[in-house]
Design a protein around this motif. Structure first.
Motif, PDB file in Angstrom:
ATOM      1  N   SER A  92      13.698 -13.481 -74.686  1.00  0.00           N
ATOM      2  CA  SER A  92      13.202 -12.053 -75.275  1.00  0.00           C
ATOM      3  C   SER A  92      12.110 -12.115 -76.196  1.00  0.00           C
ATOM      4  CB  SER A  92      14.540 -11.405 -75.839  1.00  0.00           C
ATOM      5  OG  SER A  92      14.757 -11.942 -76.947  1.00  0.00           O
ATOM      6  N   VAL A  93      11.795 -13.375 -76.576  1.00  0.00           N
ATOM      7  CA  VAL A  93      10.825 -13.311 -77.372  1.00  0.00           C
ATOM      8  C   VAL A  93       9.235 -13.163 -76.757  1.00  0.00           C
ATOM      9  CG1 VAL A  93       9.559 -14.809 -79.172  1.00  0.00           C
ATOM     10  CG2 VAL A  93      11.865 -15.229 -78.904  1.00  0.00           C
ATOM     11  N   GLY A  94       8.620 -12.130 -77.473  1.00  0.00           N
ATOM     12  CA  GLY A  94       7.336 -11.747 -76.728  1.00  0.00           C
ATOM     13  C   GLY A  94       6.167 -12.772 -76.699  1.00  0.00           C
ATOM     14  N   VAL A  95       5.280 -12.946 -75.966  1.00  0.00           N
ATOM     15  CA  VAL A  95       4.046 -13.737 -76.184  1.00  0.00           C
ATOM     16  C   VAL A  95       3.402 -13.505 -77.518  1.00  0.00           C
ATOM     17  CG1 VAL A  95       1.957 -14.697 -75.362  1.00  0.00           C
ATOM     18  CG2 VAL A  95       3.930 -14.236 -73.476  1.00  0.00           C
ATOM     19  N   GLY A  96       3.409 -14.286 -78.162  1.00  0.00           N
ATOM     20  CA  GLY A  96       2.537 -14.452 -79.451  1.00  0.00           C
ATOM     21  C   GLY A  96       3.349 -14.103 -80.656  1.00  0.00           C
ATOM     22  N   VAL A 147      -1.213 -21.966 -96.067  1.00  0.00           N
ATOM     23  CA  VAL A 147      -1.912 -21.424 -97.356  1.00  0.00           C
ATOM     24  C   VAL A 147      -0.760 -20.123 -97.591  1.00  0.00           C
ATOM     25  CG1 VAL A 147      -3.382 -19.967 -95.818  1.00  0.00           C
ATOM     26  CG2 VAL A 147      -3.747 -20.252 -98.436  1.00  0.00           C
ATOM     27  N   GLN A 148      -0.300 -20.125 -98.782  1.00  0.00           N
ATOM     28  CA  GLN A 148       1.036 -19.192 -99.027  1.00  0.00           C
ATOM     29  C   GLN A 148       0.779 -18.536-100.260  1.00  0.00           C
ATOM     30  OE1 GLN A 148       4.450 -19.017 -97.412  1.00  0.00           O
ATOM     31  NE2 GLN A 148       2.787 -19.643 -95.541  1.00  0.00           N
ATOM     32  N   GLY A 149       0.937 -17.221-100.422  1.00  0.00           N
ATOM     33  CA  GLY A 149       0.821 -16.650-101.673  1.00  0.00           C
ATOM     34  C   GLY A 149       0.088 -15.161-101.426  1.00  0.00           C
ATOM     35  N   PRO A 150       0.184 -14.542-102.461  1.00  0.00           N
ATOM     36  CA  PRO A 150      -0.493 -13.175-102.195  1.00  0.00           C
ATOM     37  C   PRO A 150      -1.920 -13.138-101.968  1.00  0.00           C
ATOM     38  CG  PRO A 150       0.146 -13.453-104.618  1.00  0.00           C
ATOM     39  CD  PRO A 150       0.821 -14.586-104.022  1.00  0.00           C
ATOM     40  N   GLU A 151      -2.790 -14.047-102.447  1.00  0.00           N
ATOM     41  CA  GLU A 151      -4.010 -14.133-102.011  1.00  0.00           C
ATOM     42  C   GLU A 151      -4.382 -14.875-100.878  1.00  0.00           C
ATOM     43  OE1 GLU A 151      -6.379 -12.757-103.802  1.00  0.00           O
ATOM     44  OE2 GLU A 151      -5.586 -12.543-106.026  1.00  0.00           O
ATOM     45  N   SER A 152      -3.351 -15.349-100.153  1.00  0.00           N
ATOM     46  CA  SER A 152      -3.754 -16.100 -98.880  1.00  0.00           C
ATOM     47  C   SER A 152      -4.406 -15.323 -97.616  1.00  0.00           C
ATOM     48  CB  SER A 152      -2.452 -16.671 -98.213  1.00  0.00           C
ATOM     49  OG  SER A 152      -1.207 -15.812 -97.978  1.00  0.00           O
ATOM     50  N   PRO A 153      -4.161 -13.789 -97.416  1.00  0.00           N
ATOM     51  CA  PRO A 153      -4.726 -13.070 -96.445  1.00  0.00           C
ATOM     52  C   PRO A 153      -6.150 -12.989 -96.830  1.00  0.00           C
ATOM     53  CG  PRO A 153      -2.595 -12.020 -97.178  1.00  0.00           C
ATOM     54  CD  PRO A 153      -2.626 -13.191 -98.087  1.00  0.00           C
ATOM     55  N   GLY A 154      -6.609 -12.795 -97.975  1.00  0.00           N
ATOM     56  CA  GLY A 154      -7.975 -12.542 -98.409  1.00  0.00           C
ATOM     57  C   GLY A 154      -8.715 -14.120 -98.110  1.00  0.00           C
ATOM     58  N   ILE A 155      -7.848 -15.044 -98.638  1.00  0.00           N
ATOM     59  CA  ILE A 155      -8.600 -16.511 -98.431  1.00  0.00           C
ATOM     60  C   ILE A 155      -8.974 -16.746 -96.862  1.00  0.00           C
ATOM     61  CG2 ILE A 155      -8.317 -18.910 -98.681  1.00  0.00           C
ATOM     62  CD1 ILE A 155      -6.670 -18.285-101.145  1.00  0.00           C
ATOM     63  N   LEU A 156      -7.858 -16.397 -96.053  1.00  0.00           N
ATOM     64  CA  LEU A 156      -8.015 -16.815 -94.649  1.00  0.00           C
ATOM     65  C   LEU A 156      -8.881 -15.948 -94.078  1.00  0.00           C
ATOM     66  CD1 LEU A 156      -6.932 -18.726 -92.996  1.00  0.00           C
ATOM     67  CD2 LEU A 156      -5.167 -17.340 -92.199  1.00  0.00           C
ATOM     68  N   LYS A 157      -9.197 -14.604 -94.374  1.00  0.00           N
ATOM     69  CA  LYS A 157     -10.129 -13.657 -93.734  1.00  0.00           C
ATOM     70  C   LYS A 157     -11.498 -13.997 -93.934  1.00  0.00           C
ATOM     71  CE  LYS A 157      -7.587  -9.453 -93.935  1.00  0.00           C
ATOM     72  NZ  LYS A 157      -7.177  -8.117 -94.788  1.00  0.00           N
ATOM     73  N   SER A 158     -11.801 -14.604 -95.144  1.00  0.00           N
ATOM     74  CA  SER A 158     -13.173 -15.202 -95.370  1.00  0.00           C
ATOM     75  C   SER A 158     -13.457 -16.385 -94.455  1.00  0.00           C
ATOM     76  CB  SER A 158     -13.201 -15.550 -96.747  1.00  0.00           C
ATOM     77  OG  SER A 158     -12.527 -16.819 -96.915  1.00  0.00           O
ATOM     78  N   THR A 206     -11.967 -16.535 -90.764  1.00  0.00           N
ATOM     79  CA  THR A 206     -11.717 -16.325 -89.491  1.00  0.00           C
ATOM     80  C   THR A 206     -12.018 -14.867 -89.150  1.00  0.00           C
ATOM     81  OG1 THR A 206     -10.306 -16.537 -87.686  1.00  0.00           O
ATOM     82  CG2 THR A 206      -9.326 -15.679 -89.930  1.00  0.00           C
ATOM     83  N   ASP A 207     -12.289 -14.593 -87.855  1.00  0.00           N
ATOM     84  CA  ASP A 207     -12.598 -13.267 -87.513  1.00  0.00           C
ATOM     85  C   ASP A 207     -11.163 -12.924 -86.604  1.00  0.00           C
ATOM     86  OD1 ASP A 207     -12.919 -14.793 -85.095  1.00  0.00           O
ATOM     87  OD2 ASP A 207     -15.082 -14.070 -84.882  1.00  0.00           O
ATOM     88  N   GLY A 216      -3.476  -7.311 -87.929  1.00  0.00           N
ATOM     89  CA  GLY A 216      -2.652  -6.889 -86.790  1.00  0.00           C
ATOM     90  C   GLY A 216      -1.436  -7.899 -86.566  1.00  0.00           C
ATOM     91  N   LEU A 217      -1.598  -9.161 -87.224  1.00  0.00           N
ATOM     92  CA  LEU A 217      -0.466 -10.543 -87.212  1.00  0.00           C
ATOM     93  C   LEU A 217       0.613  -9.950 -88.006  1.00  0.00           C
ATOM     94  CD1 LEU A 217      -0.578 -13.144 -85.963  1.00  0.00           C
ATOM     95  CD2 LEU A 217      -1.337 -14.001 -87.989  1.00  0.00           C
ATOM     96  N   LYS A 218       1.700  -9.698 -87.274  1.00  0.00           N
ATOM     97  CA  LYS A 218       2.863  -9.464 -88.046  1.00  0.00           C
ATOM     98  C   LYS A 218       3.756 -10.857 -88.507  1.00  0.00           C
ATOM     99  CE  LYS A 218       4.180  -5.507 -85.439  1.00  0.00           C
ATOM    100  NZ  LYS A 218       3.199  -5.319 -84.283  1.00  0.00           N
ATOM    101  N   TYR A 219       4.473 -10.453 -89.514  1.00  0.00           N
ATOM    102  CA  TYR A 219       5.408 -11.575 -89.901  1.00  0.00           C
ATOM    103  C   TYR A 219       6.115 -12.267 -88.696  1.00  0.00           C
ATOM    104  CZ  TYR A 219       8.853 -14.263 -92.687  1.00  0.00           C
ATOM    105  OH  TYR A 219       9.568 -15.133 -93.680  1.00  0.00           O
ATOM    106  N   TYR A 220       6.333 -13.426 -88.643  1.00  0.00           N
ATOM    107  CA  TYR A 220       6.815 -14.323 -87.474  1.00  0.00           C
ATOM    108  C   TYR A 220       6.184 -14.024 -86.180  1.00  0.00           C
ATOM    109  CZ  TYR A 220      10.481 -17.041 -89.215  1.00  0.00           C
ATOM    110  OH  TYR A 220      11.350 -18.162 -89.855  1.00  0.00           O
ATOM    111  N   ALA A 221       4.691 -13.917 -86.211  1.00  0.00           N
ATOM    112  CA  ALA A 221       3.854 -13.925 -84.910  1.00  0.00           C
ATOM    113  C   ALA A 221       2.761 -15.128 -85.066  1.00  0.00           C
ATOM    114  CB  ALA A 221       3.213 -12.383 -84.834  1.00  0.00           C
ATOM    115  N   GLY A 222       2.221 -15.303 -84.036  1.00  0.00           N
ATOM    116  CA  GLY A 222       1.013 -16.424 -84.228  1.00  0.00           C
ATOM    117  C   GLY A 222      -0.126 -15.983 -82.954  1.00  0.00           C
ATOM    118  N   LEU A 223      -1.190 -16.473 -83.175  1.00  0.00           N
ATOM    119  CA  LEU A 223      -2.297 -16.184 -82.366  1.00  0.00           C
ATOM    120  C   LEU A 223      -3.247 -17.309 -82.472  1.00  0.00           C
ATOM    121  CD1 LEU A 223      -4.538 -12.906 -83.366  1.00  0.00           C
ATOM    122  CD2 LEU A 223      -3.643 -14.653 -85.220  1.00  0.00           C
TER     123      LEU A 223
END
Length: 372
Positions: A80-84, A151-162, A164-165, A170-177
């Motif tokens: 029942s786990v969706g792709v991604g 990479v973990q912690g409150p600043e991690s989304p900003g670090i990674l955004k810089s 990757t495109d 849109g990436l939820k917790y417990y999802a991968g792309l």
């Protein structure tokens, strides 16, 4: 290579150049800390930390019956786990004992990645290889195909955004792309073991050093620091996350560990351990097993795994993990205690620390929950 020689990750030389204190962990030479473990812990809670998790065991399952096979081999409803998406689950023995807790990523309709704990990777691989007989599916040992950087912690989304495109928003917790990070192809997963928002990046080992360096550079302005296994342990302990070998073992079923929710009896078909787990579930309802609780010290002494939990002169449980909590400023522990003493605030509970009964407050887990 002799079996006593620890394995080294693709980042080994880099860790040493950063002055890491190295330790043997599950047969791997891993960084324990780079400087102060308290500083590393606090960086993850308030800014960001960078971890090498390349010791984790990746196992790829492919084939037309991959979903049906994993539904039989594991206790969760993997079909029942969706792709991604990803799911936390367990693999149990026929007697219901926990062989390991796992994260399973569905990469495609007929392709999954099972991530096992380093200490159990071979056990899980052997069990899956044995259980795949009769299914149109293949189990592949991909431990050498990946390096894993978190990479973990409150600043991690900003670090990674810089870097990757990929659509991180849109990436939820417990999802991968799949995406590209700093020019490196990666599976970008929003998972972690710290109680903070963060990402785990699965890449080819030959790309690990350049990715680590790119993340380090991108995080410089916001206080990112390299982090070792020691603060990973205190972070997961504060977040109430179980560690195999401490809170989980073959002598416990998921119901004993308070994690019966991962067992999906309603899924189609049989699965390994079903009968034993049905019995364990029924027993847990009528005669509750020991309950996993949090303990917060009133004093300064730190409880360790195996120390007895006591009340009224009787042993009522056992500590499974204990450490000083940098966030709470006090020693904390997880422990299995008799159900009669498991309610938060139960009076008179202590830990026997080398013959001295130290008072502890019983609390509900987790000790720490991040503000969403």
């Amino acid at each position: 290579m002799s079996s006593s020689e620890p394995r080294r990750t693709a980042l080994d030389a880099l860790h040493r150049s950063l002055g890491a204190t190295m330790t043997d962990f599950a047969g791997w030479d891993m960084p324990l800390r780079y400087g102060s473990e308290r500083d590393e812990h606090n960086a993850v809670r308030t800014r960001a930390g960078l971890f090498d998790l390349s010791h984790m065991g990746e196992i790829t399952v492919t084939g037309a019956q991959a979903a049906a096979f994993l539904n039989r081999a594991l206790v969760g409803n993997i079909a029942s786990v969706g792709v991604g998406r990803a799911r936390y689950t367990m693999i149990c023995r026929a007697d219901g004992g926990i062989l390991d807790d796992l994260i399973v990523y569905r990469l495609d309709e007929t392709e999954y990645m099972v991530v096992a704990n380093a200490s159990n990777a071979q056990v899980v691989l052997d069990a899956l290889t044995e259980r795949v007989a009769g299914f149109d599916a293949e189990v592949r040992d991909d431990r050498d195909a990946y390096a894993l950087i978190a990479v973990q912690g409150p600043e991690s989304p900003g670090i990674l955004k810089s870097l990757t495109d990929a659509d991180l928003d849109g990436l939820k917790y417990y999802a991968g792309l799949p995406g590209t990070v700093a020019g490196v192809p990666a599976l970008i997963a929003r998972t972690g073991y710290t109680g903070e928002d963060g990402f785990e990046l699965f890449v080819k080992p030959e790309h690990a050093v350049e990715l680590w360096q790119a993340l380090t550079e991108a995080g410089q302005g916001v206080g990112l620091v390299p982090c070792g296994l020691s603060c990973r342990d205190t972070l997961r302990l504060e977040a109430g996350m179980p560690l195999y070998g401490n809170e989980l073992s073959t002598s416990l079923t998921p119901f004993d560990a308070g994690l019966g929710r991962v067992v999906k009896f309603e899924k189609e078909g049989d699965f390994v351990g079903r009968e034993a787990l049905r019995a364990a579930a029924a027993k847990a309802e009528t005669n509750p097993p020991r309950v996993l609780v949090g303990l917060i010290a009133e004093g300064r002494r730190v409880p360790r795994s195996g120390y007895p939990v006591v009340a009224g002169g009787e042993v009522i449980g056992e500590v499974t993990s204990g450490a000083p909590s940098p966030t709470l400023g006090k020693p904390i522990a997880m422990a299995y205690v008799d159900a009669a003493h498991a309610a938060p605030g139960t009076p008179g509970v202590g830990v026997d620390i080398r013959g001295s009964h130290e008072p502890y407050e019983v609390v509900a887990l987790p000790f720490y929950k991040r503000q969403k």
